[in-house]
Design a protein around this motif. Structure first.
Motif, PDB file in Angstrom:
ATOM      1  N   CYS A   1       0.838  -1.207   0.000  1.00  9.70           N
ATOM      2  CA  CYS A   1       0.000   0.000   0.000  1.00  9.70           C
ATOM      3  C   CYS A   1       0.870   1.252   0.000  1.00  9.70           C
ATOM      4  O   CYS A   1       1.985   1.240   0.529  1.00  9.70           O
ATOM      5  N   GLY A   2       0.328   2.316  -0.509  1.00  5.76           N
ATOM      6  CA  GLY A   2       0.949   3.642  -0.398  1.00  5.76           C
ATOM      7  C   GLY A   2       2.360   3.659  -0.962  1.00  5.76           C
ATOM      8  O   GLY A   2       2.625   3.200  -2.075  1.00  5.76           O
ATOM      9  N   THR A   3       3.262   4.185  -0.157  1.00  2.75           N
ATOM     10  CA  THR A   3       4.657   4.294  -0.583  1.00  2.75           C
ATOM     11  C   THR A   3       5.266   2.920  -0.874  1.00  2.75           C
ATOM     12  O   THR A   3       6.025   2.759  -1.836  1.00  2.75           O
ATOM     13  N   ALA A   4       4.925   1.935  -0.050  1.00  2.00           N
ATOM     14  CA  ALA A   4       5.456   0.592  -0.267  1.00  2.00           C
ATOM     15  C   ALA A   4       4.984   0.050  -1.623  1.00  2.00           C
ATOM     16  O   ALA A   4       5.716  -0.689  -2.311  1.00  2.00           O
TER      17      ALA A   4
ATOM     18  N   ILE B   1       5.240  -6.031   0.791  1.00  2.00           N
ATOM     19  CA  ILE B   1       6.152  -4.986   1.267  1.00  2.00           C
ATOM     20  C   ILE B   1       5.426  -4.113   2.291  1.00  2.00           C
ATOM     21  O   ILE B   1       4.343  -3.597   2.007  1.00  2.00           O
ATOM     22  N   SER B   2       6.037  -3.948   3.455  1.00  2.00           N
ATOM     23  CA  SER B   2       5.412  -3.112   4.483  1.00  2.00           C
ATOM     24  C   SER B   2       6.452  -2.600   5.469  1.00  2.00           C
ATOM     25  O   SER B   2       7.216  -3.395   6.028  1.00  2.00           O
ATOM     26  N   GLN B   3       6.480  -1.313   5.666  1.00  2.85           N
ATOM     27  CA  GLN B   3       7.380  -0.748   6.670  1.00  2.85           C
ATOM     28  C   GLN B   3       6.988  -1.252   8.057  1.00  2.85           C
ATOM     29  O   GLN B   3       7.803  -1.790   8.777  1.00  2.85           O
ATOM     30  N   SER B   4       5.727  -1.056   8.408  1.00  2.00           N
ATOM     31  CA  SER B   4       5.280  -1.345   9.773  1.00  2.00           C
ATOM     32  C   SER B   4       5.112  -2.833  10.023  1.00  2.00           C
ATOM     33  O   SER B   4       5.256  -3.299  11.153  1.00  2.00           O
ATOM     34  N   GLY B   5       4.769  -3.570   8.978  1.00  2.00           N
ATOM     35  CA  GLY B   5       4.449  -4.980   9.158  1.00  2.00           C
ATOM     36  C   GLY B   5       3.075  -5.194   9.768  1.00  2.00           C
ATOM     37  O   GLY B   5       2.704  -6.313  10.123  1.00  2.00           O
ATOM     38  N   GLU B   6       2.301  -4.123   9.891  1.00  2.00           N
ATOM     39  CA  GLU B   6       0.983  -4.233  10.536  1.00  2.00           C
ATOM     40  C   GLU B   6      -0.155  -3.746   9.636  1.00  2.00           C
ATOM     41  O   GLU B   6      -1.293  -3.666  10.102  1.00  2.00           O
ATOM     42  N   THR B   7       0.127  -3.385   8.415  1.00  2.00           N
ATOM     43  CA  THR B   7      -0.913  -2.849   7.532  1.00  2.00           C
ATOM     44  C   THR B   7      -1.948  -3.932   7.217  1.00  2.00           C
ATOM     45  O   THR B   7      -1.613  -4.971   6.645  1.00  2.00           O
ATOM     46  N   MET B   8      -3.179  -3.675   7.613  1.00  2.00           N
ATOM     47  CA  MET B   8      -4.206  -4.715   7.512  1.00  2.00           C
ATOM     48  C   MET B   8      -4.471  -5.132   6.060  1.00  2.00           C
ATOM     49  O   MET B   8      -4.633  -6.321   5.771  1.00  2.00           O
TER      50      MET B   8
ATOM     51  N   ALA C   1       8.171   9.668  11.459  1.00  2.00           N
ATOM     52  CA  ALA C   1       7.315  10.560  10.656  1.00  2.00           C
ATOM     53  C   ALA C   1       6.298   9.721   9.888  1.00  2.00           C
ATOM     54  O   ALA C   1       6.633   8.641   9.386  1.00  2.00           O
ATOM     55  N   VAL C   2       5.078  10.233   9.813  1.00  2.00           N
ATOM     56  CA  VAL C   2       4.037   9.487   9.096  1.00  2.00           C
ATOM     57  C   VAL C   2       4.410   9.311   7.625  1.00  2.00           C
ATOM     58  O   VAL C   2       4.202   8.250   7.033  1.00  2.00           O
ATOM     59  N   ALA C   3       4.981  10.345   7.036  1.00  2.00           N
ATOM     60  CA  ALA C   3       5.386  10.239   5.628  1.00  2.00           C
ATOM     61  C   ALA C   3       6.643   9.381   5.529  1.00  2.00           C
ATOM     62  O   ALA C   3       7.665   9.658   6.136  1.00  2.00           O
ATOM     63  N   SER C   4       6.545   8.342   4.745  1.00  2.00           N
ATOM     64  CA  SER C   4       7.637   7.384   4.647  1.00  2.00           C
ATOM     65  C   SER C   4       8.754   7.919   3.751  1.00  2.00           C
ATOM     66  O   SER C   4       8.499   8.402   2.648  1.00  2.00           O
ATOM     67  N   THR C   5       9.988   7.844   4.227  1.00  2.00           N
ATOM     68  CA  THR C   5      11.133   8.308   3.418  1.00  2.00           C
ATOM     69  C   THR C   5      12.216   7.238   3.387  1.00  2.00           C
ATOM     70  O   THR C   5      12.382   6.541   2.396  1.00  2.00           O
TER      71      THR C   5
ATOM     72  N   LEU D   1       2.356  11.695  -3.951  1.00  2.00           N
ATOM     73  CA  LEU D   1       1.797  11.221  -2.671  1.00  2.00           C
ATOM     74  C   LEU D   1       2.382  12.021  -1.506  1.00  2.00           C
ATOM     75  O   LEU D   1       1.662  12.449  -0.593  1.00  2.00           O
ATOM     76  N   LYS D   2       3.699  12.243  -1.543  1.00  5.78           N
ATOM     77  CA  LYS D   2       4.347  13.011  -0.468  1.00  5.78           C
ATOM     78  C   LYS D   2       3.728  14.407  -0.375  1.00  5.78           C
ATOM     79  O   LYS D   2       3.482  14.923   0.703  1.00  5.78           O
ATOM     80  N   LEU D   3       3.483  15.011  -1.527  1.00  4.87           N
ATOM     81  CA  LEU D   3       2.955  16.374  -1.529  1.00  4.87           C
ATOM     82  C   LEU D   3       1.512  16.415  -1.000  1.00  4.87           C
ATOM     83  O   LEU D   3       1.133  17.320  -0.254  1.00  4.87           O
ATOM     84  N   LYS D   4       0.725  15.430  -1.374  1.00  4.06           N
ATOM     85  CA  LYS D   4      -0.651  15.361  -0.850  1.00  4.06           C
ATOM     86  C   LYS D   4      -0.613  15.230   0.659  1.00  4.06           C
ATOM     87  O   LYS D   4      -1.287  15.957   1.387  1.00  4.06           O
ATOM     88  N   GLU D   5       0.157  14.259   1.130  1.00  2.03           N
ATOM     89  CA  GLU D   5       0.189  13.961   2.564  1.00  2.03           C
ATOM     90  C   GLU D   5       0.648  15.151   3.379  1.00  2.03           C
ATOM     91  O   GLU D   5       0.117  15.425   4.449  1.00  2.03           O
ATOM     92  N   LEU D   6       1.691  15.818   2.894  1.00  2.00           N
ATOM     93  CA  LEU D   6       2.375  16.809   3.730  1.00  2.00           C
ATOM     94  C   LEU D   6       1.895  18.225   3.480  1.00  2.00           C
ATOM     95  O   LEU D   6       1.743  19.005   4.411  1.00  2.00           O
TER      96      LEU D   6
END
Ligand code: M6R
Length: 369
Positions: A57-60, A103-110, A154-158, A241-246
């Protein structure tokens, strides 16, 4: 704990060279071969894989889109990348020869978790690429390749994004190594360049002041468009996506080849359009096509912000703002091309008075579907 930075996001952007190096550490041996023993899917199984499916999802998801180009080019295994939230609802075709990469940064994305559960029910093997030790997604997968980005606050993934890319390249190269496909000079030189890419990310970070200045001048704009081709297309999506989020701005990424199929109607006087230009070496056809795209939008009044390889003289005449990045192999370019877009979004958010680390309405990990 922000280490002297105003925001976690700035700290995490700055940590990217180290995050990339840490994710490579111990995974390439001195002979230039990959040692991914942690990928506990036997080589005999990997040799039989006839389809790779990436869910995220998202950045991933953007990392997964880039991985598709690398996997197909280096291994010749058909690969598809799909939004995890869409995946299981279309009754996808999988069997034990399908390798699913979650692929998941958090490993918890439902959404991603539900997609991988569905894949395993169909008999597919699941490899997680994850940044969080012991989280649910790796626990429920057949194997895991950890990204070593360190905690991302930070919520925005970098930095997680850059390390996801590195992990994807490693998996693609490893699949090629195990299967012996196209294992030649190109692959060896890519591995060499990948092992040095942290230095290039560092170089990009050192040249970001003009990007910050530019961002501040755009704080009152409503819309920014992003264009790219090939692996530059997911980079454009990530920039948007970064611009929308931030910055809470209307931002859209397009495949540059789609311009004349619709989006060019959006171009108007002084509209900022960020264009990611592929290397003039490598896929030179793509390079030339995007140069004509830049000419087309500029002729219609767009303010062109061009990200191009240092020394690419052909684009300069059409760039209102030129952001130079180091030369890399085509497939690795996202590692350097994304960084200016992160800085751009962060600075715009600051200029607009937004909360950088905790954008409105967003959570760091999305544990509901
Ligand atoms: O933890 P995950 O990598 O699974 O998260 C996926 C997305 O929710 C995440 O990348 C999100 O899009 C970020 N806020 C992007 O900056």
């Amino acid at each position: 704990e922000k280490g002297g930075y105003d925001y976690f996001m700035l700290k995490e952007i700055a940590e990217q060279p180290k995050a990339v190096a840490d994710t490579l550490l111990g995974r390439i041996d001195e002979a230039g071969s990959l040692t991914l023993d942690e990928v506990r899917i036997p080589a005999s199984v990997l040799r039989e894989v006839d389809k790779v499916v990436i869910v995220a999802c998202g950045t991933a998801y953007h990392a997964g889109m880039i991985a598709k180009y690398a996997i197909e080019h280096w291994t010749r295994i058909p690969c598809e990348t799909e939004l995890a939230s869409e995946f299981r609802y279309r009754d996808p075709i999988m069997d034990p020869r399908t390798l699913v990469i979650a692929i998941s940064q958090s490993g918890e994305t439902m959404d991603t978790l539900m997609a991988l559960r569905h894949a395993r029910e169909q008999g597919a093997k699941v490899l997680a690429i994850c940044n969080t030790n012991g989280s649910t997604i790796p626990r429920e997968s057949d194997a895991v390749l950890y990204t070593h980005a360190g905690p991302e606050v930070a919520v925005a993934s970098t930095k997680a994004f850059l390390t996801q890319l590195v992990a994807c390249y490693l998996v693609a190269l490893y699949l090629g190594q195990v299967r012996g496909t196209k294992w030649g000079d190109e692959i060896q030189s890519v591995i060499r360049e990948l092992s040095e890419i942290g230095t290039q990310v560092e170089q990009v970070l050192e040249t970001m002041e003009p990007v910050r200045e530019l961002a501040r001048t755009l704080a009152d704009k409503n819309t920014v468009l992003f264009l790219g081709r090939h692996v530059g297309y997911p980079v454009a999506l990530e920039g948007a996506l970064k611009l929308k989020e931030l910055a809470y701005m209307h931002a859209e990424g397009f495949a540059a080849g789609e311009l004349k199929h619709g989006p060019i109607a959006l171009i108007e006087e002084d509209l900022p359009v960020v264009v990611v230009v592929p290397s003039p070496r490598g896929r030179s056809v793509l390079h030339d096509k995007i140069v004509s795209n830049i000419q087309e939008i500029r002729a219609r009044g767009a303010r062109t912000i061009v990200i191009a390889e240092r020394g690419d003289t052909t684009v300069a005449p059409y760039a209102d703002h030129l952001i130079e990045i180091p030369a890399t192999p085509t497939l690795l370019q996202p590692l350097v091309a994304t960084v200016p877009l992160q800085v751009f979004a962060c600075e715009l958010a600051t200029a607009r008075g937004n909360e950088v680390d905790q954008p409105r309405n967003l959570a760091k990990s999305v544990t509901v579907e």
